[in-house]
Design a protein around this motif. Structure first.
Motif, mmCIF file in Angstrom:
data_model
loop_
_atom_site.group_PDB
_atom_site.id
_atom_site.type_symbol
_atom_site.label_atom_id
_atom_site.label_comp_id
_atom_site.label_asym_id
_atom_site.label_seq_id
_atom_site.Cartn_x
_atom_site.Cartn_y
_atom_site.Cartn_z
ATOM 1 N N SER A 170 0.812 -1.215 0.000
ATOM 2 C CA SER A 170 0.000 0.000 0.000
ATOM 3 C C SER A 170 0.846 1.266 0.000
ATOM 4 C CB SER A 170 -0.921 -0.005 1.217
ATOM 5 O OG SER A 170 -0.157 -0.049 2.401
ATOM 6 N N LEU A 171 2.155 1.156 -0.087
ATOM 7 C CA LEU A 171 3.037 2.324 -0.042
ATOM 8 C C LEU A 171 3.431 2.794 -1.437
ATOM 9 C CD1 LEU A 171 5.455 1.242 2.821
ATOM 10 C CD2 LEU A 171 3.642 2.927 2.934
ATOM 11 N N LYS A 172 2.577 2.658 -2.408
ATOM 12 C CA LYS A 172 2.948 3.035 -3.765
ATOM 13 C C LYS A 172 2.687 4.499 -3.990
ATOM 14 C CE LYS A 172 2.700 -1.409 -5.784
ATOM 15 N NZ LYS A 172 2.365 -2.224 -6.861
ATOM 16 N N PRO A 173 3.557 5.229 -4.634
ATOM 17 C CA PRO A 173 4.926 4.834 -4.884
ATOM 18 C C PRO A 173 5.783 4.946 -3.625
ATOM 19 C CG PRO A 173 4.566 7.012 -5.773
ATOM 20 C CD PRO A 173 3.246 6.537 -5.227
ATOM 21 N N LEU A 174 6.736 4.089 -3.525
ATOM 22 C CA LEU A 174 7.619 4.029 -2.361
ATOM 23 C C LEU A 174 8.659 5.158 -2.408
ATOM 24 C CD1 LEU A 174 8.419 2.334 0.128
ATOM 25 C CD2 LEU A 174 9.846 0.962 -1.374
ATOM 26 N N ILE A 175 9.202 5.412 -3.583
ATOM 27 C CA ILE A 175 10.234 6.440 -3.752
ATOM 28 C C ILE A 175 9.577 7.632 -4.455
ATOM 29 C CG2 ILE A 175 12.498 6.960 -4.721
ATOM 30 C CD1 ILE A 175 12.976 3.888 -4.701
ATOM 31 N N THR A 176 9.273 8.658 -3.673
ATOM 32 C CA THR A 176 8.453 9.752 -4.193
ATOM 33 C C THR A 176 9.219 11.007 -4.596
ATOM 34 O OG1 THR A 176 8.094 10.517 -1.931
ATOM 35 C CG2 THR A 176 6.443 9.029 -2.858
ATOM 36 N N ASP A 177 10.495 11.100 -4.230
ATOM 37 C CA ASP A 177 11.223 12.331 -4.532
ATOM 38 C C ASP A 177 12.674 12.020 -4.892
ATOM 39 O OD1 ASP A 177 12.914 12.504 -1.955
ATOM 40 O OD2 ASP A 177 10.867 12.345 -1.188
ATOM 41 N N GLU A 178 13.343 13.016 -5.453
ATOM 42 C CA GLU A 178 14.732 12.863 -5.905
ATOM 43 C C GLU A 178 15.671 12.491 -4.765
ATOM 44 O OE1 GLU A 178 16.124 16.268 -8.052
ATOM 45 O OE2 GLU A 178 14.623 16.044 -9.635
ATOM 46 N N GLU A 179 15.491 13.122 -3.625
ATOM 47 C CA GLU A 179 16.372 12.866 -2.481
ATOM 48 C C GLU A 179 16.326 11.394 -2.071
ATOM 49 O OE1 GLU A 179 16.873 14.212 2.183
ATOM 50 O OE2 GLU A 179 15.652 15.447 0.862
ATOM 51 N N THR A 180 15.121 10.827 -2.011
ATOM 52 C CA THR A 180 14.983 9.418 -1.639
ATOM 53 C C THR A 180 15.570 8.523 -2.720
ATOM 54 O OG1 THR A 180 12.988 9.960 -0.403
ATOM 55 C CG2 THR A 180 13.339 7.639 -0.920
ATOM 56 N N ALA A 181 15.371 8.880 -3.975
ATOM 57 C CA ALA A 181 15.927 8.091 -5.080
ATOM 58 C C ALA A 181 17.448 8.026 -4.979
ATOM 59 C CB ALA A 181 15.493 8.679 -6.420
ATOM 60 N N VAL A 182 18.068 9.151 -4.664
ATOM 61 C CA VAL A 182 19.526 9.181 -4.512
ATOM 62 C C VAL A 182 19.961 8.349 -3.301
ATOM 63 C CG1 VAL A 182 21.501 10.684 -3.986
ATOM 64 C CG2 VAL A 182 19.837 11.355 -5.736
ATOM 65 N N LYS A 183 19.183 8.423 -2.211
ATOM 66 C CA LYS A 183 19.513 7.641 -1.010
ATOM 67 C C LYS A 183 19.408 6.136 -1.257
ATOM 68 C CE LYS A 183 18.509 11.095 2.488
ATOM 69 N NZ LYS A 183 17.686 11.483 3.628
ATOM 70 N N VAL A 184 18.575 5.746 -2.179
ATOM 71 C CA VAL A 184 18.481 4.332 -2.564
ATOM 72 C C VAL A 184 19.626 3.969 -3.508
ATOM 73 C CG1 VAL A 184 17.086 2.651 -3.851
ATOM 74 C CG2 VAL A 184 15.988 4.182 -2.209
ATOM 75 N N ALA A 185 19.905 4.848 -4.457
ATOM 76 C CA ALA A 185 20.893 4.555 -5.502
ATOM 77 C C ALA A 185 22.338 4.559 -5.002
ATOM 78 C CB ALA A 185 20.747 5.564 -6.642
ATOM 79 N N GLU A 186 22.699 5.543 -4.199
ATOM 80 C CA GLU A 186 24.114 5.699 -3.826
ATOM 81 C C GLU A 186 24.725 4.472 -3.140
ATOM 82 O OE1 GLU A 186 25.465 10.299 -3.630
ATOM 83 O OE2 GLU A 186 24.483 9.518 -1.830
ATOM 84 N N PRO A 187 24.108 3.880 -2.133
ATOM 85 C CA PRO A 187 24.758 2.711 -1.517
ATOM 86 C C PRO A 187 25.009 1.570 -2.508
ATOM 87 C CG PRO A 187 22.965 3.490 -0.135
ATOM 88 C CD PRO A 187 22.888 4.258 -1.420
ATOM 89 N N ILE A 188 24.112 1.408 -3.452
ATOM 90 C CA ILE A 188 24.288 0.374 -4.473
ATOM 91 C C ILE A 188 25.468 0.726 -5.361
ATOM 92 C CG2 ILE A 188 23.215 -0.707 -6.492
ATOM 93 C CD1 ILE A 188 20.475 -0.096 -4.998
ATOM 94 N N LEU A 189 25.498 1.960 -5.829
ATOM 95 C CA LEU A 189 26.585 2.413 -6.702
ATOM 96 C C LEU A 189 27.923 2.415 -5.985
ATOM 97 C CD1 LEU A 189 24.590 5.340 -8.311
ATOM 98 C CD2 LEU A 189 25.312 3.239 -9.484
ATOM 99 N N PHE A 190 27.945 2.844 -4.719
ATOM 100 C CA PHE A 190 29.180 2.852 -3.933
ATOM 101 C C PHE A 190 29.748 1.444 -3.819
ATOM 102 C CE2 PHE A 190 27.865 6.799 -1.206
ATOM 103 C CZ PHE A 190 28.012 7.613 -2.305
ATOM 104 N N LYS A 191 28.880 0.483 -3.576
ATOM 105 C CA LYS A 191 29.330 -0.902 -3.410
ATOM 106 C C LYS A 191 29.909 -1.459 -4.713
ATOM 107 C CE LYS A 191 27.847 -5.368 -1.683
ATOM 108 N NZ LYS A 191 28.271 -5.620 -0.348
#
Length: 128
Positions: A47-68
């Motif tokens: 029921s949390l759709k969409p889960l990633i609603t803004d640019e800041e959250t998108a970056v917070k999801v993306a960076e740890p993956i990219l860093f790794k």
């Protein structure tokens, strides 16, 4: 009498041990049942759709993956990020500054595409 107490103590100990195994551990049946139920009832509980609603959250999801994958220093050098939302997907690209012209350009940078509804990473690449 002592034999009865010993017998019931043994039964109690065995039953407790099985319950712990059911709830705890890598092969926990409880966890397996939770996963099975969640997969069967996926639509009911998301029921949390969409889960990633803004640019800041998108970056917070993306960076740890990219860093790794590519290393923190390399990814941070590709700031500022180019961030776009197309339909329900976040498309995030790294940029490079052309020091001679003082402009940003693409190429040799990362690209990550994330589903905003569930956080699933659709694609991760890095150009040369």
């Amino acid at each position: 009498m002592k034999l009865n107490i010993l017998f019931f103590s043994l039964i109690f100990f065995i039953s407790c041990e099985q319950k712990v195994d059911y709830y705890i551990g890598e092969n926990s049946r409880f966890a397996s049942n939770q996963l099975s139920d969640a997969i069967k009832n996926k639509q009911q509980f998301n029921s949390l759709k969409p889960l990633i609603t803004d640019e800041e959250t998108a970056v917070k999801v993306a960076e740890p993956i990219l860093f790794k994958i590519y290393g923190q220093e390399k990814i941070k050098e590709e700031r500022p990020y180019e961030i776009n939302k197309v339909n329900n997907y976040w498309i995030i690209n790294g940029t490079m500054e052309n020091s001679e012209l003082g402009t940003l350009k693409f190429g040799g940078t990362f690209n990550i595409i994330i589903d905003s509804n569930n956080g699933e990473v659709i694609q991760v690449t890095h150009g040369k």
